[in-house]
Design a protein around this motif. Structure first.
Motif, PDB file in Angstrom:
ATOM      1  N   THR A   1       7.471  47.535  28.336  1.00  0.00           N
ATOM      2  CA  THR A   1       6.300  47.395  28.118  1.00  0.00           C
ATOM      3  C   THR A   1       5.333  48.731  28.472  1.00  0.00           C
ATOM      4  O   THR A   1       4.466  48.671  29.029  1.00  0.00           O
ATOM      5  CB  THR A   1       5.797  46.278  28.934  1.00  0.00           C
ATOM      6  OG1 THR A   1       6.052  46.579  30.582  1.00  0.00           O
ATOM      7  CG2 THR A   1       6.162  44.854  28.727  1.00  0.00           C
ATOM      8  N   ASN A   2       6.144  49.685  28.244  1.00  0.00           N
ATOM      9  CA  ASN A   2       5.745  51.071  28.365  1.00  0.00           C
ATOM     10  C   ASN A   2       6.197  51.948  27.428  1.00  0.00           C
ATOM     11  O   ASN A   2       7.201  52.432  27.057  1.00  0.00           O
ATOM     12  CB  ASN A   2       6.076  51.685  29.995  1.00  0.00           C
ATOM     13  CG  ASN A   2       5.291  53.066  30.421  1.00  0.00           C
ATOM     14  OD1 ASN A   2       4.347  53.176  29.933  1.00  0.00           O
ATOM     15  ND2 ASN A   2       6.173  53.457  31.328  1.00  0.00           N
TER      16      ASN A   2
ATOM     17  N   LYS B   1       0.699  51.385  28.603  1.00  0.00           N
ATOM     18  CA  LYS B   1       1.545  50.263  29.533  1.00  0.00           C
ATOM     19  C   LYS B   1       0.681  49.117  29.472  1.00  0.00           C
ATOM     20  O   LYS B   1      -0.410  48.935  29.531  1.00  0.00           O
ATOM     21  CB  LYS B   1       1.493  50.949  30.957  1.00  0.00           C
ATOM     22  CG  LYS B   1       1.842  49.672  31.968  1.00  0.00           C
ATOM     23  CD  LYS B   1       3.214  49.790  31.779  1.00  0.00           C
ATOM     24  CE  LYS B   1       3.668  48.380  32.807  1.00  0.00           C
ATOM     25  NZ  LYS B   1       5.075  47.889  32.540  1.00  0.00           N
ATOM     26  N   TYR B   2       1.318  48.038  28.941  1.00  0.00           N
ATOM     27  CA  TYR B   2       0.827  46.791  28.854  1.00  0.00           C
ATOM     28  C   TYR B   2       1.493  45.646  29.721  1.00  0.00           C
ATOM     29  O   TYR B   2       2.796  45.926  29.988  1.00  0.00           O
ATOM     30  CB  TYR B   2       0.494  46.185  27.138  1.00  0.00           C
ATOM     31  CG  TYR B   2       1.830  45.845  26.643  1.00  0.00           C
ATOM     32  CD1 TYR B   2       1.979  44.610  26.732  1.00  0.00           C
ATOM     33  CD2 TYR B   2       2.707  46.793  25.991  1.00  0.00           C
ATOM     34  CE1 TYR B   2       3.303  44.405  26.096  1.00  0.00           C
ATOM     35  CE2 TYR B   2       3.833  46.502  25.327  1.00  0.00           C
ATOM     36  CZ  TYR B   2       3.949  45.308  25.275  1.00  0.00           C
ATOM     37  OH  TYR B   2       5.451  44.615  24.661  1.00  0.00           O
ATOM     38  N   LEU B   3       1.052  44.625  29.672  1.00  0.00           N
ATOM     39  CA  LEU B   3       1.650  43.539  30.518  1.00  0.00           C
ATOM     40  C   LEU B   3       2.252  42.366  29.531  1.00  0.00           C
ATOM     41  O   LEU B   3       1.415  42.056  28.930  1.00  0.00           O
ATOM     42  CB  LEU B   3       0.906  43.048  31.828  1.00  0.00           C
ATOM     43  CG  LEU B   3       0.051  43.925  32.479  1.00  0.00           C
ATOM     44  CD1 LEU B   3      -0.595  43.170  33.433  1.00  0.00           C
ATOM     45  CD2 LEU B   3       1.267  44.770  33.565  1.00  0.00           C
TER      46      LEU B   3
ATOM     47  N   GLN C   1       3.756  51.506  37.580  1.00  0.00           N
ATOM     48  CA  GLN C   1       2.911  52.231  36.702  1.00  0.00           C
ATOM     49  C   GLN C   1       1.725  51.458  36.045  1.00  0.00           C
ATOM     50  O   GLN C   1       0.832  51.826  35.511  1.00  0.00           O
ATOM     51  CB  GLN C   1       3.728  52.596  35.437  1.00  0.00           C
ATOM     52  CG  GLN C   1       4.773  53.840  35.897  1.00  0.00           C
ATOM     53  CD  GLN C   1       5.643  54.226  34.681  1.00  0.00           C
ATOM     54  OE1 GLN C   1       5.130  53.769  33.454  1.00  0.00           O
ATOM     55  NE2 GLN C   1       6.466  55.042  34.825  1.00  0.00           N
ATOM     56  N   ALA C   2       1.740  50.009  36.103  1.00  0.00           N
ATOM     57  CA  ALA C   2       0.535  49.216  35.754  1.00  0.00           C
ATOM     58  C   ALA C   2      -0.715  49.611  36.591  1.00  0.00           C
ATOM     59  O   ALA C   2      -0.733  50.020  37.813  1.00  0.00           O
ATOM     60  CB  ALA C   2       0.793  47.762  35.877  1.00  0.00           C
ATOM     61  N   SER C   3      -1.447  49.345  35.630  1.00  0.00           N
ATOM     62  CA  SER C   3      -3.098  49.742  36.229  1.00  0.00           C
ATOM     63  C   SER C   3      -4.149  49.117  35.681  1.00  0.00           C
ATOM     64  O   SER C   3      -3.944  48.015  34.838  1.00  0.00           O
ATOM     65  CB  SER C   3      -3.543  51.265  35.886  1.00  0.00           C
ATOM     66  OG  SER C   3      -3.778  51.303  34.343  1.00  0.00           O
TER      67      SER C   3
ATOM     68  N   SER D   1      -4.156  48.705  31.924  1.00  0.00           N
ATOM     69  CA  SER D   1      -2.944  47.950  31.470  1.00  0.00           C
ATOM     70  C   SER D   1      -3.487  46.492  30.868  1.00  0.00           C
ATOM     71  O   SER D   1      -2.924  45.928  29.868  1.00  0.00           O
ATOM     72  CB  SER D   1      -1.974  47.484  32.218  1.00  0.00           C
ATOM     73  OG  SER D   1      -1.362  48.707  32.844  1.00  0.00           O
TER      74      SER D   1
ATOM     75  N   HIS E   1      -4.813  47.151  27.539  1.00  0.00           N
ATOM     76  CA  HIS E   1      -3.910  47.364  26.563  1.00  0.00           C
ATOM     77  C   HIS E   1      -3.309  45.985  26.259  1.00  0.00           C
ATOM     78  O   HIS E   1      -2.614  45.730  25.121  1.00  0.00           O
ATOM     79  CB  HIS E   1      -2.663  48.122  26.974  1.00  0.00           C
ATOM     80  CG  HIS E   1      -3.347  49.568  26.971  1.00  0.00           C
ATOM     81  ND1 HIS E   1      -4.003  50.281  26.022  1.00  0.00           N
ATOM     82  CD2 HIS E   1      -3.075  50.606  28.087  1.00  0.00           C
ATOM     83  CE1 HIS E   1      -4.167  51.606  26.225  1.00  0.00           C
ATOM     84  NE2 HIS E   1      -3.745  51.786  27.497  1.00  0.00           N
ATOM     85  N   SER E   2      -2.959  45.196  27.239  1.00  0.00           N
ATOM     86  CA  SER E   2      -2.402  43.760  27.218  1.00  0.00           C
ATOM     87  C   SER E   2      -3.374  43.041  26.301  1.00  0.00           C
ATOM     88  O   SER E   2      -2.894  42.125  25.362  1.00  0.00           O
ATOM     89  CB  SER E   2      -2.425  42.942  28.559  1.00  0.00           C
ATOM     90  OG  SER E   2      -1.655  43.979  29.159  1.00  0.00           O
TER      91      SER E   2
END
Length: 194
Positions: free
Chosen positions: A4-5, A14-16, A131-133, A136, A139-140
């Motif tokens: 997911t990166n 970076k998404y979840l 790395q998730a923020s 993210s 992006h998700s």
């Protein structure tokens, strides 16, 4: 677990996964924080856009929310999704602070760095990638919207992108995800090989 990166051009995306989003939200009991992050995820908000929301951004009678976009994005009015409406109502019932913005804390308006710290706290509890923020979640929203069947123009509108090229990154991510699924299916012992 799918990757997911992604690095696309010079952008790190970076998404979840949907499971990670559910795990993230399962950690949030605070009504303000839940309303904040539900709103960010469902409308693909940047943190700075979330800090611009005011009580007047919400039209309860018409079931609408006004989103002021930044970075030359297209500001818009969207339907107030049921889960967002429920979370915001629960938050506003316990909100003690007053202010011109929607999301406040003991020290006034929530700042982007405070929101980032809150995200990291819940992400750590949900055991998400370091790395998730908060971005993210935006992006998700883009990836999950495409995967749900929205076309690229609808995702562009949802995220407030003026230029479709900014939205196209999500099709590249989604295509990579499809490739991974195809590879797993091809290698699966449960699929008949002809």
């Amino acid at each position: 677990m799918p990757q997911t990166n992604y690095k696309i051009a010079d952008q790190q995306i970076k998404y979840l996964t949907q499971r990670e989003v559910k795990n993230f939200f399962s950690q949030i009991q605070d009504k303000r924080d839940r309303a904040l992050f539900v709103t960010i995820y469902r409308y693909g908000l940047r943190v700075s856009e979330a800090t611009l929301l005011t009580p007047k951004s919400i039209n309860w009678d018409d079931n609408r929310i006004y989103i002021q976009r930044v970075k030359n994005g297209i500001s818009t009015e969207r339907r107030l999704y049921d889960d967002v409406r429920k979370a915001l109502k629960a938050y506003l019932q316990v909100r003690q602070e007053t202010g011109t913005v929607l999301f406040t804390g003991r020290e006034g308006n929530l700042k982007p760095n405070t929101i980032a710290k809150l995200f990291k706290k819940y992400a750590r509890q949900a055991e998400l990638d370091k790395q998730a923020s908060t971005h993210s979640l935006r992006h998700s929203c883009g990836v999950h919207s495409l995967e749900s069947g929205l076309d690229i123009r609808e995702v562009q509108d949802l995220l407030g992108h003026r230029n479709i090229q900014n939205t196209m990154i999500y099709t590249q991510i989604s295509d990579k995800k499809r490739e991974q699924v195809d590879k797993r299916l091809e290698e699966s012992p449960d699929i008949v090989k002809l």
